[in-house]
Design a protein around this motif. Structure first.
Motif, mmCIF file in Angstrom:
data_model
loop_
_atom_site.group_PDB
_atom_site.id
_atom_site.type_symbol
_atom_site.label_atom_id
_atom_site.label_comp_id
_atom_site.label_asym_id
_atom_site.label_seq_id
_atom_site.Cartn_x
_atom_site.Cartn_y
_atom_site.Cartn_z
ATOM 1 N N ARG A 1 -4.591 -1.722 -7.546
ATOM 2 C CA ARG A 1 -4.635 -0.310 -6.432
ATOM 3 C C ARG A 1 -5.694 -0.020 -6.073
ATOM 4 O O ARG A 1 -6.116 0.847 -5.031
ATOM 5 C CB ARG A 1 -4.715 0.716 -7.879
ATOM 6 N N ASP B 1 0.533 7.273 -7.129
ATOM 7 C CA ASP B 1 -0.141 8.256 -6.838
ATOM 8 C C ASP B 1 0.849 9.460 -6.795
ATOM 9 O O ASP B 1 0.540 10.595 -7.542
ATOM 10 C CB ASP B 1 -0.999 7.959 -5.766
ATOM 11 N N HIS C 1 -0.041 -2.107 -10.542
ATOM 12 C CA HIS C 1 -1.314 -0.850 -10.657
ATOM 13 C C HIS C 1 -2.602 -2.429 -10.406
ATOM 14 O O HIS C 1 -3.411 -1.255 -10.262
ATOM 15 C CB HIS C 1 -1.207 -1.098 -12.327
ATOM 16 N N HIS D 1 4.410 0.385 -11.777
ATOM 17 C CA HIS D 1 2.713 0.573 -12.106
ATOM 18 C C HIS D 1 3.162 -0.457 -12.610
ATOM 19 O O HIS D 1 2.063 -1.306 -12.534
ATOM 20 C CB HIS D 1 2.070 1.935 -13.381
ATOM 21 N N ARG E 1 1.262 -1.268 -0.336
ATOM 22 C CA ARG E 1 0.381 -0.294 0.547
ATOM 23 C C ARG E 1 1.114 0.862 -0.068
ATOM 24 O O ARG E 1 0.614 2.640 -0.763
ATOM 25 C CB ARG E 1 -0.772 0.215 0.988
ATOM 26 N N LEU F 1 2.186 1.992 -3.623
ATOM 27 C CA LEU F 1 0.639 2.370 -4.295
ATOM 28 C C LEU F 1 0.829 3.641 -3.762
ATOM 29 O O LEU F 1 0.442 4.612 -5.628
ATOM 30 C CB LEU F 1 -0.431 1.243 -3.929
#
Length: 287
Positions: free
Chosen positions: A154, A117, A151, A147, A110, A113
């Protein structure tokens, strides 16, 4: 019944019944093998349909309860089908490679991710141009790498309620992580695989793009059905379902109980499959 017959016909035409060469078979797959032809193991289509029906009911119930189902298939034949059908039912997936700790070290996933962002926001706002050319290039490579690997995850904010895996031999690390956390697994297994690793084995050709596509399509349809029931649930039911999951972003998220995957499936999935036919017989991620 007619729907099952048409599905069975479609699967047979897609080559789902063709296993590996007899010399490469796993003896534990014997209950799922109908016979051999020209040295090739032939999978019993009835066993495939039984496993598929059981898996669909379990997935629909799992998703309706507020949990997601993560689809894992990093082999070339599975990537396109998983990405296409998971996009339609909004389920998380892994198709590039399974990073060690994707489940057991989910908090770090997390964090990566969130980093993705941040990097995307730098590009969207143009703030990345404030960096030197060298740093800008490094950030672009970092964004591309994260990514590529993550991805598909997400939208997964907590540990999934189940894993769907194509090819148990290739995705052994994912299976072991799910087992360590007590997460049920649904696996498309060829005749050279080990059905004991799966809570719901789906005997079938895991090298054929067409057979993989049909199996993933059916399982994603069950997930979409579960989403429909989830959206009709009351706020109280949704809160209870969310409380049952593990929120990886919570600062003091509890560790999941280390129960075996098979025991958890028997506890959670028996009522969902009572009328379905049954067959007997971490290192930190490098994103």
């Amino acid at each position: 019944m007619s729907d099952q017959k048409s599905l069975a016909k479609e699967l047979v035409e897609a080559g789902v019944i063709f296993g590996q060469r007899r010399s490469q078979w796993n003896p534990k797959m014997k209950p799922y093998i109908y016979g051999t032809k020209n040295g090739i193991s032939i999978i019993d289509i009835k066993e495939t349909i039984k496993g598929l029906l059981l898996a669909k009911k379990f997935i629909a119930k799992t998703v309706a309860s507020g949990k997601d189902v993560c689809f894992v298939g990093t082999k070339r034949q599975a990537r396109g089908a998983i990405e296409q059908h998971c996009a339609g039912c909004r389920m998380p997936f892994v198709t590039e490679r399974w990073l060690g700790g994707t489940l057991t070290n989910f908090r770090t996933i997390r964090e990566r991710l969130r980093r993705l962002d941040e990097l995307e926001k730098l590009g969207e706002t143009g703030s990345i141009r404030n960096y030197s050319k060298k740093m800008e290039s490094q950030l672009a490579r970092e964004q591309k790498k994260i990514h590529r690997n993550l991805h598909g995850l997400r939208g997964m904010t907590k540990l999934p309620g189940a894993l769907v895996i194509v090819d148990t031999t290739r995705e052994l690390n994912a299976l072991l992580e799910a087992k360590a956390l007590g997460i049920p697994t649904i696996c498309l297994i060829d005749t050279d695989g080990n059905p004991d690793l799966a809570d719901i084995p789906l005997p079938g050709n895991d090298d054929s793009m067409r057979s993989i596509d049909i199996v993933i399509r059916e399982l994603c349809a069950a997930a979409a059905e579960g989403l429909g029931h989830r959206s009709n649930a009351s706020p109280e039911d949704m809160g209870a379902a969310a409380a049952a999951g593990i929120d990886a972003d919570a600062p003091n998220a509890p560790r999941p109980a280390r129960r075996s995957s098979r025991s958890q499936f028997r506890a959670d999935g028996r009522s969902a499959s009572a009328d379905a036919p049954r067959s007997e017989p971490a290192p930190s991620p490098g994103a």
